[in-house]
Design an enzyme around this catalytic site. Structure first.
Site: not given
Length: 360
Positions: A102, A172, A196
């Protein structure tokens, strides 16, 4: 009612209390005669949901008044673009620390916007560890430094986060926000997809220092401009109303069980159950991440060969465990144990792992 033992990496498990509350209110929210997804986003009912959700998040994470809280769409992937579009200053560069897939994607998108480069990386070791901040040299003229605090695919997490760096720190936190206490003033901007730890997919939380909003150029497309969304209180266009509502319910649940400190204790307990099963297996299970970089959210491990892994996953699924297959770049297995995964489910998985080892 049968409930799966859900270890999916995302979208992931939601608290059962939240699902029960949503089920109760699905047809008629606060005597409106409508479900939340039917309400106008300009209605008093939804405006209240929007503001209560922001207030809950501010309280749980101790977000100072000089930060804006935004609810956006497009997931973390859109933030890979919005961050440099809004914050990467002309004539400057941005630094990225690569700790997994990511962060690689975030850098790739930033390089489409302007000057951005990797200033530290653990790719050579297949992302088994997190670089130390003492090894990272951030140029003082950089527009910002970007990190990914938890890496779902490789099972690593930043544990030694700085109190202050000499440029705005962008994080992030899609896969570990709300899982542990957070010192928000250390960051210029935090972003996180909800699916999540915060709720269902569809809404993305952005926490941004108000001073950084001044960098948002007026010639940016409105939907990609942080200042536009801040000015409109995240209601510039029709928001993902149902996702924001679920976010509110999850935050109320987190507050009711003792807040972020209690969640951290539970997450440490859950992670230790699985890491103990790995470490005490005499090599039958091998953890991917180095011990000092291990994630409390995503436990990654491999078995001796693909046949044994396939047997493990098949027997696990028959026993009710869902989502244990590892990502193709690592292989093996991955157990995602976000906030809403009950400790009892993790205990059952640890027992299954121990029993499987003894049988094989």
């Amino acid at each position: 009612m049968k409930r799966a033992l859900n270890f999916n990496a995302g979208p992931a498990a939601l608290p059962e209390a939240v699902l029960a509350r949503a089920e109760k209110e699905m047809m008629n929210y606060q005597d409106s005669g409508m479900g939340v997804m039917e309400l106008s986003h300009r209605s008093k009912q939804f405006e209240a949901i929007n503001e209560v959700t922001k207030s809950l998040l501010r309280g749980l994470l101790n977000i100072p008044d000089d930060y804006e809280v935004l609810f956006l769409q497009g997931g973390a992937s859109l933030q890979f673009t919005m961050v440099p579009m809004n914050l990467l200053e002309e004539g400057s560069a941005a630094g990225y620390v690569l700790t997994g897939t990511w962060s690689e994607k975030a850098l790739k998108e930033a390089q489409k916007i302007g000057s951005a480069a990797a200033i530290a990386s653990s790719k050579s070791s297949n992302y088994k560890s997190i670089p130390s901040f003492t090894e990272i040299d951030v140029h003082p003229d950089s527009s910002y430094l970007h990190i990914t605090t938890n890496n779902t695919i490789y099972g690593t997490q930043w544990h030694d986060l700085p109190k202050k760096v000499n440029v705005p720190l962008i994080a992030d936190m899609s896969s570990d926000i709300l899982s542990r206490p957070l010192h928000v003033p250390s960051y210029g901007l935090i972003y996180a997809g909800a699916q999540k730890n915060l709720g269902p997919s569809g809404v993305t939380v952005v926490i941004i220092q108000k001073d950084l909003l001044k960098r948002s150029r007026p010639d940016l497309p409105s939907m990609l401009n942080y200042q536009v969304h801040a000015d409109s209180k995240s209601l510039y266009n029709t928001p993902p109303t149902l996702s924001v509502y679920f976010l509110m319910l999850v935050l109320e649940w987190a507050e009711s069980i003792g807040g972020v400190k209690q969640l951290e204790l539970q997450n440490k307990e859950k992670a230790s159950l699985l890491y103990d099963a790995i470490d005490s297996s005499d090599g039958f299970y091998k953890g991917h991440a180095e011990k000092e970089s291990r994630s409390l959210m995503n436990i990654t491990y491999t078995l001796e060969n693909e046949d044994l892994t396939s047997t493990f996953l098949h027997e696990a699924e028959k026993s009710g465990f869902i989502g244990l297959a590892g990502h193709r770049s690592v292989g093996g297995c991955r157990a995602s144990i976000y906030n809403a995964v009950p400790t009892e489910h993790v205990e059952k998985l640890a027992k299954f792992m121990n029993d499987f080892r003894l049988r094989n």
